[in-house]
Design an enzyme around this catalytic site. Structure first.
Site, PDB file in Angstrom:
ATOM      1  N   LYS A   3       0.845  -1.206   0.000  1.00  0.00           N
ATOM      2  CA  LYS A   3       0.000   0.000   0.000  1.00  0.00           C
ATOM      3  C   LYS A   3       0.876   1.250   0.000  1.00  0.00           C
ATOM      4  O   LYS A   3       2.052   1.206   0.361  1.00  0.00           O
ATOM      5  CB  LYS A   3      -0.872   0.016   1.259  1.00  0.00           C
ATOM      6  CG  LYS A   3      -2.031  -0.966   1.249  1.00  0.00           C
ATOM      7  CD  LYS A   3      -2.907  -0.776   2.485  1.00  0.00           C
ATOM      8  CE  LYS A   3      -4.031  -1.794   2.530  1.00  0.00           C
ATOM      9  NZ  LYS A   3      -5.022  -1.622   1.453  1.00  0.00           N
ATOM     10  N   ARG A  34     -10.265 -11.517   1.931  1.00  0.00           N
ATOM     11  CA  ARG A  34     -11.107 -12.599   1.389  1.00  0.00           C
ATOM     12  C   ARG A  34     -10.429 -13.961   1.526  1.00  0.00           C
ATOM     13  O   ARG A  34     -11.092 -14.978   1.621  1.00  0.00           O
ATOM     14  CB  ARG A  34     -11.477 -12.275  -0.063  1.00  0.00           C
ATOM     15  CG  ARG A  34     -10.324 -12.238  -1.011  1.00  0.00           C
ATOM     16  CD  ARG A  34     -10.645 -11.523  -2.324  1.00  0.00           C
ATOM     17  NE  ARG A  34     -10.774 -10.078  -2.166  1.00  0.00           N
ATOM     18  CZ  ARG A  34     -11.143  -9.242  -3.141  1.00  0.00           C
ATOM     19  NH1 ARG A  34     -11.432  -9.707  -4.349  1.00  0.00           N
ATOM     20  NH2 ARG A  34     -11.227  -7.952  -2.919  1.00  0.00           N
TER      21      ARG A  34
HETATM   22  N1  BES Z   1      -8.215  -3.683   4.188  1.00  0.00           N
HETATM   23  C1  BES Z   1      -8.354  -3.306   2.834  1.00  0.00           C
HETATM   24  C2  BES Z   1      -9.652  -2.553   2.547  1.00  0.00           C
HETATM   25  C3  BES Z   1      -9.807  -1.223   3.229  1.00  0.00           C
HETATM   26  C4  BES Z   1      -9.393  -0.066   2.606  1.00  0.00           C
HETATM   27  C5  BES Z   1     -10.400  -1.144   4.471  1.00  0.00           C
HETATM   28  C6  BES Z   1      -9.546   1.158   3.241  1.00  0.00           C
HETATM   29  C7  BES Z   1     -10.560   0.077   5.112  1.00  0.00           C
HETATM   30  C8  BES Z   1     -10.138   1.224   4.492  1.00  0.00           C
HETATM   31  C9  BES Z   1      -8.341  -4.549   1.955  1.00  0.00           C
HETATM   32  O1  BES Z   1      -7.564  -5.606   2.398  1.00  0.00           O
HETATM   33  C10 BES Z   1      -7.783  -4.139   0.630  1.00  0.00           C
HETATM   34  O2  BES Z   1      -6.639  -3.791   0.581  1.00  0.00           O
HETATM   35  N2  BES Z   1      -8.604  -4.220  -0.402  1.00  0.00           N
HETATM   36  C11 BES Z   1      -8.184  -3.882  -1.718  1.00  0.00           C
HETATM   37  C12 BES Z   1      -8.737  -4.933  -2.663  1.00  0.00           C
HETATM   38  C13 BES Z   1      -8.180  -4.835  -4.058  1.00  0.00           C
HETATM   39  C14 BES Z   1      -6.703  -5.124  -4.061  1.00  0.00           C
HETATM   40  C15 BES Z   1      -8.902  -5.823  -4.936  1.00  0.00           C
HETATM   41  C16 BES Z   1      -8.751  -2.511  -2.058  1.00  0.00           C
HETATM   42  O3  BES Z   1      -9.880  -2.211  -1.654  1.00  0.00           O
HETATM   43  O4  BES Z   1      -8.040  -1.746  -2.690  1.00  0.00           O
HETATM   44 MN    MN Z   2      -5.534  -5.430   1.802  1.00  0.00          MN
END
Ligand code: BES
Ligand code: MN
Ligand code: ZN
Length: 478
Positions: free
Chosen positions: A253, A327
């Site tokens: 990230k 997931r």
């Molecule tokens: N934990 C994150 C989602 C999230 C983002 C929660 C901001 C709270 C605030 C999750 O694990 C994630 O990184 N999701 C990705 C999925 C994508 C890579 C398909 C996302 O939402 O970018």
């Molecule tokens: Mn994530």
């Protein structure tokens, strides 16, 4: 957690700090009661919800608390009245609040406890919270005593979840998180089983193991049960995402994106928070909960792009984005929950940024394979004053998860990210089990104070879960 002591009494103690008096906007415009209306007008107090106004009447400091229009008063208004008083009284030692037969006492008490919350564990100059006691003035009946106990149990459960979410990822490790679960399960009626790395390997939790490869901290899988002791009671299963910190893995990230990722166990935190209140609330429903716990890091043996995982239920997953990790661990949690053959399963997860793109920060996205169960979740949320919005779960989008190599990949296309995430999860729910998924990425963690609490962990979904459990009936086919 910082709950003041709550006492019931016929009338407000004569020398007690601040005395709260809830008041409708009509009462303000009618200038009803013995109040110094000039002082009130000078402060511009109109009696709307969330508003308050300080007065000195005789030798007492009175805090008028807005209830808004009389015909629009509901549980959330009473809850917010409690929060308003707790906030106004945060710097005094004791306070009281006037209630009448019309007040929703349980909601007021939830508000008093939620509004008294602050998180100070990492402040070196942490003062003990100032507000020590709140007297609820106007009733001492048995029914009121019960309403207070219920309100406290429900709000303290949400505050426990706030604590979990607010604790930094380097502090609330999977091991510590599981130990906190053990503390909760010491209450009678609850049982717990905690799997460590060897047991998790033995149980073939391929999703949890895959995500954990990048970490130096061992994973945990918490399994907790509430046995109602009621013959023929239905069973509801809860599954919560317990990512104690989400760095994204090799699909790392950005600094900004990572900065709040201690919140990524918000779903698992909500599940454990809800479980903590069951021995007080004693619902006539059996509850089984699973929380897989790990952080999502980038160690030298982290999951590589294109790796294929074999999950608990035997399905294979090609990992094309290591940041879609929630997931993967939920998949194993849902498989375990399915094996227990409950009457329904609900999972909660801070799963996708896309949920916030669709609905903003305040709503959770709800997806379900069963209209009856979805309606039960919606009703539970409405009663809790928590916002959910149902989204579709269309089989036609399943092809977005097709992988040339494995049974599926862990990401969909550019659009509909919350829906493809839910379709992924559905692959791990056994055929025929009513299931609902709540994506709480938005409301679990807030960047500024809300109606019910300070910024940070909100405790979102805990009171919804408690309502859902208490009113749960095995869903009908559709
Ligand atoms: N934990 C994150 C989602 C999230 C983002 C929660 C901001 C709270 C605030 C999750 O694990 C994630 O990184 N999701 C990705 C999925 C994508 C890579 C398909 C996302 O939402 O970018
Ligand atoms: Mn994530
Ligand atoms: Zn995550």
């Amino acid at each position: 957690m910082t709950t003041p002591e709550l006492k019931l009494s016929r009338r407000a103690p004569a020398s007690s700090g601040l005395h709260g008096v809830p008041m409708t906007s009509e009462a303000v415009s009618d200038e009803a009661g013995e109040f110094p209306w000039k002082q009130i007008a000078a402060q511009g107090f109109g009696g709307s919800v969330g508003e308050s106004c300080m007065l000195t009447v005789g030798d007492k400091v009175t805090c008028l608390i807005g209830l808004g229009a009389a015909d629009a008063i509901d549980a959330q208004v009473w809850r917010r009245a409690g929060v308003t008083l707790a906030r106004a009284a945060s710097r005094v030692k004791s306070a009281s609040i006037e209630v009448t037969g019309d007040s929703d006492l349980e909601a007021v008490v939830e508000g008093l406890v939620l509004g008294s919350y602050s998180y100070n564990d990492f402040k070196s100059d942490a003062k003990k919270p100032t507000l020590k006691t709140i007297t609820i003035a106007g009733t001492t009946s048995k029914k009121s005593t019960e309403a207070v106990a219920t309100g406290v149990a429900r709000a303290e459960a949400a505050c426990l979840t706030r604590d979990f979410v607010n604790e930094p990822g380097g502090s609330l490790t999977p091991e510590k998180f599981a130990n906190e679960a053990r503390k909760i399960a010491k209450q009678s009626g609850l049982t717990i089983k905690v799997l460590g790395l060897p047991e998790i390997k033995k149980a073939k939790l391929g999703g949890l193991l895959g995500v954990n490869r990048g970490s130096t901290l061992p994973p945990r899988l918490v399994e907790m049960s509430w046995r109602s002791g009621v013959r023929g009671a239905p069973t509801i299963a809860l599954v919560g995402k317990g990512i104690t910190f989400d760095a994204g893995g090799l699909s790392i990230k950005s600094t900004a994106g990572m900065s709040t990722m201690k919140c990524d166990m918000g779903g698992g935190g909500a599940v454990l928070g809800a479980m903590s209140a069951l021995p007080s609330l004693k619902p006539r429903v059996n509850v089984k909960a699973w929380v897989p716990m790990t952080d999502n890091m980038l160690g030298g043996d982290a999951m590589r792009m294109g790796d294929v995982l074999t999950m608990r239920n035997g399905k294979t997953v090609e990992v094309l984005n290591t940041d879609a990790e929630g997931r993967l661990i939920l998949a194993d949690g849902l498989s375990l929950a399915s094996e227990a053959k409950p009457d329904a399963i609900i999972d909660l997860a801070t799963l996708t940024g896309a949920a916030m793109v669709s609905l903003g920060k305040d709503y959770a996205a709800l997806m379900s394979n069963n209209d009856d169960f979805a309606a039960q979740v919606e009703a539970a949320a409405e009663q809790a004053g928590e916002l959910v919005w149902r989204m579709p779960l269309p089989a036609r989008y399943r092809k977005l998860l097709d992988s040339p190599l494995a049974d599926m990949k862990n990401i969909g296309g550019a659009y509909g990210g919350s829906i493809t995430a839910a379709l992924f999860l559905q692959e791990f729910v056994a055929e025929g089990i009513p299931w609902a998924h709540l994506d709480i990425a938005g409301p679990a963690f807030t960047d500024s104070a809300t109606e019910l609490g300070p910024k940070g962990g909100s405790g979102y979904a805990v009171r919804t879960l408690l309502n859902l459990i208490e009113n749960f009936t095995a869903p009908t086919d559709e």
